[in-house]
Design an enzyme around this catalytic site. Structure first.
Site, PDB file in Angstrom:
ATOM      1  N   HIS A  33       0.713  -1.303  -0.040  1.00 45.72           N
ATOM      2  CA  HIS A  33      -0.269  -0.163   0.001  1.00 45.72           C
ATOM      3  C   HIS A  33       0.800   1.175   0.309  1.00 45.72           C
ATOM      4  CE1 HIS A  33      -3.839   2.333   1.615  1.00 45.72           C
ATOM      5  NE2 HIS A  33      -2.465   3.333   1.757  1.00 45.72           N
ATOM      6  N   GLU A  34       1.904   1.266   0.987  1.00 41.75           N
ATOM      7  CA  GLU A  34       2.746   2.481   1.120  1.00 41.75           C
ATOM      8  C   GLU A  34       3.472   2.557  -0.338  1.00 41.75           C
ATOM      9  OE1 GLU A  34       1.999   4.633   3.455  1.00 41.75           O
ATOM     10  OE2 GLU A  34       0.746   3.077   4.205  1.00 41.75           O
ATOM     11  N   HIS A  56       1.783   4.498  -2.898  1.00 42.29           N
ATOM     12  CA  HIS A  56       1.679   5.843  -2.826  1.00 42.29           C
ATOM     13  C   HIS A  56       3.339   6.474  -3.157  1.00 42.29           C
ATOM     14  CE1 HIS A  56      -1.686   6.595  -0.490  1.00 42.29           C
ATOM     15  NE2 HIS A  56      -1.423   5.932   0.354  1.00 42.29           N
TER      16      HIS A  56
HETATM   17 ZN    ZN Z   1      -2.519   5.194   2.133  1.00 43.35          ZN
END
Ligand code: ZN
Ligand code: ZN
Length: 159
Positions: free
Chosen positions: A67-68, A71
């Site tokens: 998830h990170e 980004h």
């Molecule tokens: Zn996030």
């Protein structure tokens, strides 16, 4: 798991799932409470909540890292990389990242002392966190006199 091992894991996940290297720093941050991790726009470093590993295990940890990294890689390629964008949702689905970090486990209640009282008339038992004034308090059922029975150690008030 140490910060060095986390760094290794993030670099490996980045290469294996995104086909691109992770060239910044990943560290555990135990001050993170409800979030699983954080991508810092300013310096491109990742912070990971250590409880993702200690409470939920390595699969969840990797899900949070993915998830990170969504980004991270979207931001570094000039996109906003925000949650609501189609680019983020598509990339997250492709790599199998977690949309939300699992809720933190509830803290287990610590055992504490309970004062046990019994009605001398009807036998009804009462457990109180504090001692009560036996001259003032009477049984709620029959108005009888209460007698202290002793102390019980339990996480929750005994029934
Ligand atoms: Zn996030
Ligand atoms: Zn009573």
């Amino acid at each position: 798991m140490t910060d060095e091992e986390l760094q290794q894991l993030v670099e490996t996940v980045s290469l294996n799932y995104f086909g691109r290297p992770f060239q910044h720093q990943a560290t555990f941050n135990r001050r993170l409470r409800t979030t699983g991790g954080r991508y810092r726009l300013g310096d491109h470093n990742l912070e990971i909540n250590p409880r993702m590993l200690s409470e939920h295990g390595e699969t969840v940890l990797v899900g949070v890292i993915k998830h990170e990294l969504c980004h991270y890689h979207l931001h570094l390629s000039g996109q906003s990389g925000q949650h609501r964008t189609a680019a983020f949702k598509t990339l997250l689905a492709q790599v199998g990242g977690l949309r939300y970090a699992p809720a933190p486990a509830k803290p287990t209640p610590r055992p504490r002392q309970w004062q046990c009282y019994e009605c001398t008339q009807c036998g009804q038992r009462y457990y109180r966190a504090r001692r009560i004034n036996l001259k003032k308090m009477v049984c709620g059922r029959c108005r009888g006199r209460l007698a202290w029975q002793g102390t019980v150690v339990a996480a929750q008030r005994p029934q």
